[in-house]
Design a protein around this motif. Structure first.
Motif, PDB file in Angstrom:
ATOM      1  N   UNK A   1       1.229  -1.051  -0.122  1.00 21.25           N
ATOM      2  CA  UNK A   1       0.071   0.097   0.084  1.00 21.25           C
ATOM      3  C   UNK A   1       0.750   1.268  -0.050  1.00 21.25           C
ATOM      4  N   UNK A   2       0.566   2.811   0.010  1.00 18.78           N
ATOM      5  CA  UNK A   2       1.250   3.441  -0.060  1.00 18.78           C
ATOM      6  C   UNK A   2       2.267   3.799   1.259  1.00 18.78           C
ATOM      7  N   UNK A   3       3.324   4.356   1.607  1.00 21.10           N
ATOM      8  CA  UNK A   3       4.380   4.721   1.774  1.00 21.10           C
ATOM      9  C   UNK A   3       3.897   6.458   2.319  1.00 21.10           C
ATOM     10  N   UNK A   4       4.957   6.999   3.587  1.00 20.81           N
ATOM     11  CA  UNK A   4       4.445   7.526   3.601  1.00 20.81           C
ATOM     12  C   UNK A   4       4.565   9.125   3.198  1.00 20.81           C
ATOM     13  N   UNK A   5       5.963   8.220   2.241  1.00 23.15           N
ATOM     14  CA  UNK A   5       5.771   9.379   1.474  1.00 23.15           C
ATOM     15  C   UNK A   5       4.509  10.369   0.278  1.00 23.15           C
ATOM     16  N   UNK A   6       4.100   8.933  -0.354  1.00 28.02           N
ATOM     17  CA  UNK A   6       2.570   8.733  -0.445  1.00 28.02           C
ATOM     18  C   UNK A   6       1.567   9.767  -0.052  1.00 28.02           C
ATOM     19  N   UNK A   7       0.923   9.422   1.667  1.00 26.02           N
ATOM     20  CA  UNK A   7       1.143   9.871   2.524  1.00 26.02           C
ATOM     21  C   UNK A   7       1.400  11.573   2.269  1.00 26.02           C
TER      22      UNK A   7
END
Ligand SMILES: Nc1nc2c(ncn2[C@@H]2O[C@H](COP(=O)(O)OP(=O)(O)OP(=O)(O)O)[C@@H](O)[C@H]2O)c(=O)[nH]1
Length: 302
Positions: free
Chosen positions: A144-150
């Motif tokens: 799933x998305x990581x911290x950067x995506x968030x």
């Protein structure tokens, strides 16, 4: 008329790996380079296409009939260039084969040649760039998305909701007693649990203004654009029941005790003077309250 006549121009165009086609303003193809021909040969069940008898706009329109939304946008964009409504048109689109994920960029522009207005269409393979982008925004364990995506998503959605005066919500989710789960079942089973939970939770949201990411360790987060506290709490109920439905046993000696999560929910109508971090801070504070309130529960604030 421009054809593959062995001239310097056609030789140069044939040297490109991009798939290049030149057509007249009715969409009739006048030239395709070798890369264009080879791609079609390797990816189509058609026998050798006589490209100089093909109308490219008809090909786009036929693909719309087959359900391709990208063909519709491409047809529209190319016609805008033909009709001088735009100097160029560009679109990125997926072009996956049964055994390969691929992405291309279609670029279209117009030019004058011997008193005729001609249209150039170029398809460039951008798969490596897109895969690198996806990898840099994806958590390697849970996919799933990581911290950067968030961070990037929140930045964009916060500004959008602030502009449109819409509420934005964050739900922070932390697996309960996960240290104990690892201690009893081992780290690999722990990884497995993280994967199952993240896949189940990812499937609960679908709108382009929503994102679900791994926040770190055994913590996950949703950011929901244009979502008030009432709707966010409905999602929180769904989260508790979908985790329960996974029936992940916390301790084999107590087979009735399933893995649960605690959730902190916060909803804000952002203004440009507020920092987006306030949303995460408040959700985190609510999560802390849910943990101290006995776990397997939700606490919220707005
Ligand atoms: N298997 C596995 N464990 C992880 C991963 N990331 C973090 N953890 C573990 O998650 C556990 C989190 O423990 P704590 O922060 O004490 O929280 P907890 O045990 O869930 O307790 P509460 O949050 O109070 O319910 C630690 O043991 C970490 O090692 C991971 O990628 N895989």
């Amino acid at each position: 008329m421009l054809i593959d006549d062995g001239s310097l121009v056609s030789s140069v165009l044939n040297a490109f790996q991009d798939h290049i086609c030149i057509m007249d303003i009715q969409g009739n193809i006048l030239f395709v380079n070798n890369a264009w021909v080879d791609f079609e040969r390797n990816n189509s069940s058609n026998d050798l296409t006589d490209w100089l008898s093909v109308n490219y706009l008809d090909v786009c329109d036929k693909s719309i009939g087959d359900g391709s939304q990208f063909a519709e946008k491409a047809g529209h964009g190319i016609r805008a260039v033909i009709n001088k409504k735009a100097p160029f048109f560009k679109i990125e689109y997926p072009c996956h084969s049964p055994n390969m994920q691929r992405w291309f960029v279609l670029f279209c522009t117009a030019f004058e040649f011997e008193n005729s207005r001609l249209i150039l269409v170029k398809h460039s393979n951008v798969t490596q760039k897109i895969k690198a982008q996806i990898n840099s925004h994806t958590d390697a364990l849970t996919l799933v998305g990581n911290r950067r995506a968030l961070d990037e998503f929140l930045d964009h959605e916060w500004r959008r909701c602030s502009r449109l005066r819409q509420p934005i919500s964050a739900l922070m989710i932390d697996i309960d007693d996960f240290k104990q789960f690892n201690d009893i079942n081992g780290h690999l089973k722990g990884d497995d649990c993280l994967k199952k939970i993240s896949q189940a939770l990812k499937n609960l949201v679908h709108r382009p203004s929503d994102i679900f990411c791994r926040y770190g360790g055994e913590e996950f987060i949703y950011i929901l654009g244009n979502t008030n506290l009432h709707i966010a709490l409905e999602l929180s109920d769904k989260i508790h029941s979908s985790i329960e439905d996974l029936h992940i046993i916390q301790n084999q000696e107590l087979p009735d005790k399933y893995v649960t999560v605690s959730i902190g929910v916060c909803s804000i109508c952002p203004t440009s003077s507020e920092e987006k971090e306030i949303l995460l801070k408040k959700a985190d504070h609510c999560l802390y309250q849910a943990k101290s309130g006995g776990k397997n529960t939700t606490r919220s604030s707005d």
